[in-house]
Design an enzyme around this catalytic site. Structure first.
Site, PDB file in Angstrom:
ATOM      1  N   THR A 108       0.842  -1.689   0.263  1.00  0.00           N
ATOM      2  CA  THR A 108      -0.151   0.216  -0.025  1.00  0.00           C
ATOM      3  C   THR A 108       1.144   1.653   0.006  1.00  0.00           C
ATOM      4  OG1 THR A 108      -2.153  -1.176   1.346  1.00  0.00           O
ATOM      5  CG2 THR A 108      -1.836   1.351   1.589  1.00  0.00           C
ATOM      6  N   SER A 126       1.630  -7.691  -0.778  1.00  0.00           N
ATOM      7  CA  SER A 126       1.462  -8.439   0.372  1.00  0.00           C
ATOM      8  C   SER A 126       1.370  -9.966   0.633  1.00  0.00           C
ATOM      9  CB  SER A 126       2.171  -7.686   1.552  1.00  0.00           C
ATOM     10  OG  SER A 126       1.033  -7.640   2.310  1.00  0.00           O
ATOM     11  N   ASP A 179       0.232  -6.477   4.922  1.00  0.00           N
ATOM     12  CA  ASP A 179      -1.029  -7.507   5.008  1.00  0.00           C
ATOM     13  C   ASP A 179       0.130  -8.519   6.057  1.00  0.00           C
ATOM     14  OD1 ASP A 179      -3.887  -6.834   4.638  1.00  0.00           O
ATOM     15  OD2 ASP A 179      -3.399  -7.521   2.301  1.00  0.00           O
ATOM     16  N   GLU A 238      -4.692 -27.832  26.495  1.00  0.00           N
ATOM     17  CA  GLU A 238      -5.851 -29.056  26.141  1.00  0.00           C
ATOM     18  C   GLU A 238      -5.412 -29.969  25.154  1.00  0.00           C
ATOM     19  OE1 GLU A 238      -8.900 -27.553  26.376  1.00  0.00           O
ATOM     20  OE2 GLU A 238      -7.645 -26.205  27.856  1.00  0.00           O
TER      21      GLU A 238
END
Length: 355
Positions: free
Chosen positions: A38, A85, A119, A312
């Protein structure tokens, strides 16, 4: 007034010399490597801040747009590639990292700035953090608004990034990300907003410092090993092991795991719910994948916190690796590099606790 203007433009040292002032003539040598994004984007109008085209402006135009750069560094630019990106690949990473390491070996390069799409800035930053072999500053910079937009943030971000890359205070701190007047560490930083200029954050741990008038002000440093202290060497690599991410969610199925294994992946990162939880169908698929030699890393989709080993899931029994507090996209990077060294899960777990 003249002295004040020069100070604002980044001249850090003025010394009294006889009847007048003499300014330090020696400026750091900073190379800007452009990759698109960008910061090099253009829009149809000055108010186009979404729906613009990324990666349109070349590095020389980016430098010309910020004439103040010459007050803080001797700057030269190089276009490494020109992409949005989201199209970043392992091959691009290897190309970029090798070029960075080559430049940093030169005595006439004091620091490097990499212009990049936001990104995947955090992923490129962490990859470089693990494979750059120099303590000279490497600073990645981008923008949330294209160059043609009102209040485009690219120019000031680039100015600040060059200031950081040219600063001796930035040496030895690993790869840095500089946007929105803040300095973030490669390991912790992540993009948190689709649109806002302050999108880059380090959940829970915070930024490393700020940039004021192009000068970095540091307040903390990462304790994890990086750059010259890592065991990863990409100098002779032309390919990285295939590693992909499987996302956890309600009603998750085993299909993605089976597909990646069938495609020949060497490793998988599971972005689990909560503390890296595994839904039963996915757990069975991952167990079978591990039995076939695929290395499994448990991470979390939550965005912050530690994925605890044997929390977990019984990682000892399953022969899985816990991601510590790396998010899934960064766990993938570390796993890829780990697999260039070993397939031993104990050794890979050590790496996750080290880097």
């Amino acid at each position: 007034m003249h002295l004040a203007q020069l100070a604002r433009r980044g001249f850090a040292a003025a010394v009294l010399c006889g009847a007048g002032f003499a300014f330090a003539a020696d400026l750091p040598n900073v190379t800007i490597l452009a990759t698109g994004g960008t910061i090099a984007g253009t829009g149809a109008t000055s108010t186009t801040t979404v729906g613009y085209t990324a990666a349109k402006i070349g590095v020389e135009k980016l430098i010309e747009a910020v004439p103040e750069l010459k007050t803080i560094a001797n700057v030269k630019g190089e276009q490494v590639f020109q992409i949005a990106s989201e199209n970043m690949t392992n091959d691009y990473w290897l190309t970029l990292a090798k070029r960075v390491n080559t430049l940093l070996r030169q005595s006439d390069v004091d620091g490097i700035v990499i212009t990049h799409g936001t990104d995947t800035i955090e992923e490129t930053a962490y990859f470089l953090n693990l494979v750059v072999k120099s303590d000279k500053p490497v600073v990645i910079v981008g923008a949330m608004r294209p160059a043609t937009a009102i209040s485009a943030d690219g120019p000031i971000n680039l100015f600040n990034a060059v200031g950081v890359a040219g600063s001796k205070d930035a040496k030895g701190r690993g790869v840095l990300v500089a946007l929105n007047d803040e300095i973030q560490g490669a390991r912790e930083v992540t993009k948190t907003s689709t649109m806002l200029a302050n999108t880059f954050r380090a959940p829970e741990l915070g930024n490393l410092g700020y940039v004021v008038r192009g000068q970095p002000m540091f307040y903390r440093a990462s304790t994890r090993k990086h750059t010259t202290a890592t065991e990863f060497d990409i100098s002779r690599l032309d390919k990285l092991p295939e590693v992909d991410i499987v996302y956890g969610y309600a009603n998750a199925k085993r299909l993605p795991v089976d597909a990646f294994v069938a495609a020949g992946d060497a490793g998988l990162v599971h972005a689990g719910t909560g503390n890296g939880s595994l839904a039963n169908p996915v757990k069975e698929a991952l167990k079978e994948a591990r039995a076939k030699g695929v290395v499994i890393v448990r991470s979390s989709r939550t965005g912050s916190g530690i994925t605890a080993r044997n929390g977990e899931a019984n990682d000892d029994e399953l022969d899985f690796v816990a991601a510590d507090n790396l998010n899934p996209q960064k766990a993938r990077i570390l796993l890829m590099l780990a697999l260039t060294r070993t397939h031993d899960t104990g050794e890979i777990q050590r790496m996750f606790q080290t880097y």
